[in-house]
Design a protein around this motif. Structure first.
Motif, PDB file in Angstrom:
ATOM      1  N   ARG A  50       0.571  -1.213  -0.093  1.00 41.82           N
ATOM      2  CA  ARG A  50      -0.008  -0.089  -0.325  1.00 41.82           C
ATOM      3  C   ARG A  50       0.579   0.927   0.364  1.00 41.82           C
ATOM      4  NH1 ARG A  50      -5.493  -0.720   3.280  1.00 41.82           N
ATOM      5  NH2 ARG A  50      -5.038   1.346   3.797  1.00 41.82           N
ATOM      6  N   ASN A  51       2.017   1.257   0.682  1.00 47.65           N
ATOM      7  CA  ASN A  51       2.326   2.441   0.499  1.00 47.65           C
ATOM      8  C   ASN A  51       3.470   2.637  -0.387  1.00 47.65           C
ATOM      9  OD1 ASN A  51       1.528   2.941   3.911  1.00 47.65           O
ATOM     10  ND2 ASN A  51       3.664   1.526   4.643  1.00 47.65           N
ATOM     11  N   ALA A  52       3.488   1.711  -1.181  1.00 49.64           N
ATOM     12  CA  ALA A  52       5.304   1.805  -2.305  1.00 49.64           C
ATOM     13  C   ALA A  52       3.694   2.551  -3.605  1.00 49.64           C
ATOM     14  CB  ALA A  52       4.966   0.135  -2.825  1.00 49.64           C
ATOM     15  N   ILE A  53       2.585   2.009  -3.240  1.00 49.86           N
ATOM     16  CA  ILE A  53       1.978   1.784  -4.591  1.00 49.86           C
ATOM     17  C   ILE A  53       0.968   3.397  -3.909  1.00 49.86           C
ATOM     18  CG2 ILE A  53      -0.960   1.768  -4.026  1.00 49.86           C
ATOM     19  CD1 ILE A  53      -1.771  -0.030  -6.447  1.00 49.86           C
ATOM     20  N   LEU A  54       1.255   4.607  -3.129  1.00 52.31           N
ATOM     21  CA  LEU A  54       0.539   5.452  -3.042  1.00 52.31           C
ATOM     22  C   LEU A  54       1.594   6.852  -2.862  1.00 52.31           C
ATOM     23  CD1 LEU A  54      -1.156   5.562   0.340  1.00 52.31           C
ATOM     24  CD2 LEU A  54      -1.973   5.519  -1.878  1.00 52.31           C
ATOM     25  N   PHE A  93       0.476   5.604 -11.618  1.00 50.65           N
ATOM     26  CA  PHE A  93      -0.233   4.287 -10.667  1.00 50.65           C
ATOM     27  C   PHE A  93      -1.377   4.000 -11.933  1.00 50.65           C
ATOM     28  CE2 PHE A  93      -4.566   4.336  -8.651  1.00 50.65           C
ATOM     29  CZ  PHE A  93      -4.036   3.209  -7.574  1.00 50.65           C
ATOM     30  N   ASP A  94      -2.213   5.185 -12.807  1.00 49.13           N
ATOM     31  CA  ASP A  94      -3.224   5.308 -13.816  1.00 49.13           C
ATOM     32  C   ASP A  94      -3.349   3.760 -15.051  1.00 49.13           C
ATOM     33  OD1 ASP A  94      -6.417   5.378 -14.556  1.00 49.13           O
ATOM     34  OD2 ASP A  94      -5.897   6.426 -15.706  1.00 49.13           O
ATOM     35  N   GLN A  95      -1.788   4.378 -15.391  1.00 48.78           N
ATOM     36  CA  GLN A  95      -1.177   3.694 -16.657  1.00 48.78           C
ATOM     37  C   GLN A  95      -0.679   2.670 -16.838  1.00 48.78           C
ATOM     38  OE1 GLN A  95      -3.258   5.138 -18.998  1.00 48.78           O
ATOM     39  NE2 GLN A  95      -4.666   5.608 -17.872  1.00 48.78           N
ATOM     40  N   TRP A 148      -2.826   0.099 -10.377  1.00 53.66           N
ATOM     41  CA  TRP A 148      -3.827  -0.883  -9.898  1.00 53.66           C
ATOM     42  C   TRP A 148      -3.906  -1.719 -10.830  1.00 53.66           C
ATOM     43  CZ3 TRP A 148      -7.208  -0.804 -14.320  1.00 53.66           C
ATOM     44  CH2 TRP A 148      -7.687  -0.345 -14.701  1.00 53.66           C
ATOM     45  N   ARG A 149      -3.749  -1.135 -12.479  1.00 52.60           N
ATOM     46  CA  ARG A 149      -3.428  -2.828 -13.312  1.00 52.60           C
ATOM     47  C   ARG A 149      -2.570  -4.004 -13.147  1.00 52.60           C
ATOM     48  NH1 ARG A 149      -5.545   0.039 -17.997  1.00 52.60           N
ATOM     49  NH2 ARG A 149      -5.757   2.223 -17.905  1.00 52.60           N
ATOM     50  N   GLU A 150      -1.449  -3.052 -12.661  1.00 54.20           N
ATOM     51  CA  GLU A 150      -1.005  -4.350 -12.580  1.00 54.20           C
ATOM     52  C   GLU A 150      -1.674  -5.647 -11.349  1.00 54.20           C
ATOM     53  OE1 GLU A 150       1.321  -7.749 -10.113  1.00 54.20           O
ATOM     54  OE2 GLU A 150       0.254  -6.110  -8.875  1.00 54.20           O
TER      55      GLU A 150
END
Length: 221
Positions: free
Chosen positions: A34-38, A45-47, A53-55
């Motif tokens: 979670r920390n890495a993704i934020l 993050f989107d593309q 989220w796509r991964e």
């Protein structure tokens, strides 16, 4: 007289997984940092297919977890997304994932939030030319999820009649594998019409649905 031998069939004992066990396995399969993704910037993050989220969404059965990740990112970066006019597209992707996960009521609510205002940010030339057709695509998808064929076809017709924005036919398409056509997403909507009644994941992701929808549209229009 020989005593008959009694053969005992081997008994195997199986533990039946509990609901808690299954949920624990699903959480493990869809786990992410979670920390890495934020810490990703909004575009990555989107593309990025290998991050954000796509991964997560590309893993089997993890659409709901990916939708939750988008919701978490929106909560943490709302001010930035609003300032950069990216919030509608983030809401849309969360909505799509929830629809694929069978969370239809949540999906339609989010889709309505992804409808774009007719007037865009100052200096964004051509915003309205793209926003209005986009909104018809959104309304068509909502109609599909609600099983409303009449509303779906009406939105499809409005999308099909959207005028091409100035300069669209001269855009540089050298960096994309499939050059966009106008109106954008019309093939998706035709696929939704052809496969209404099926799940969103089946109708949206099926080349068969789009092919059938395209053929039917050519026959009628």
């Amino acid at each position: 007289m020989k005593t008959p031998k009694i053969r005992l069939a081997g008994l195997a004992f199986f533990l039946v997984p509990t609901t808690a066990d299954v949920e624990a396995e699903e959480r493990a399969a869809c786990a992410y940092d979670r920390n890495a993704i934020l810490q990703l910037d909004p575009n990555m993050f989107d593309q990025d297919d290998k991050a954000g989220w796509r991964e997560l969404a590309n893993r089997d059965g993890c659409q709901a977890a990916a939708a939750d990740a988008i919701a978490l990112y929106i909560e943490s970066h709302r001010e930035t997304l609003v300032r950069q006019w990216q919030l509608p597209s983030f809401k849309w992707h969360e909505a799509q994932l929830r629809a694929m996960a069978g969370q239809v009521s949540q999906a339609t609510r989010l889709m309505r939030q992804s409808i774009k205002p007719e007037k865009g940010p100052e200096g964004f030339e051509g915003w309205t030319d793209y926003a209005l057709p986009w909104n018809q695509y959104v309304l068509a998808t909502i109609a599909f999820l609600e099983g409303d064929m009449d509303a779906l076809k009406e939105a499809r017709d409005r999308l099909a009649n959207s005028p091409m924005p100035p300069g669209f036919d001269t855009l540089d398409r050298s960096q994309v594998s499939v050059p966009p056509s106008w109106p954008q997403n019309l093939d998706v909507v035709d696929g939704l019409i052809a496969c209404i009644g099926q799940t969103y994941q089946e109708a949206y992701g099926s080349a068969h649905c789009r092919d059938v929808g395209k053929q039917e549209a050519r026959r009628k229009h």
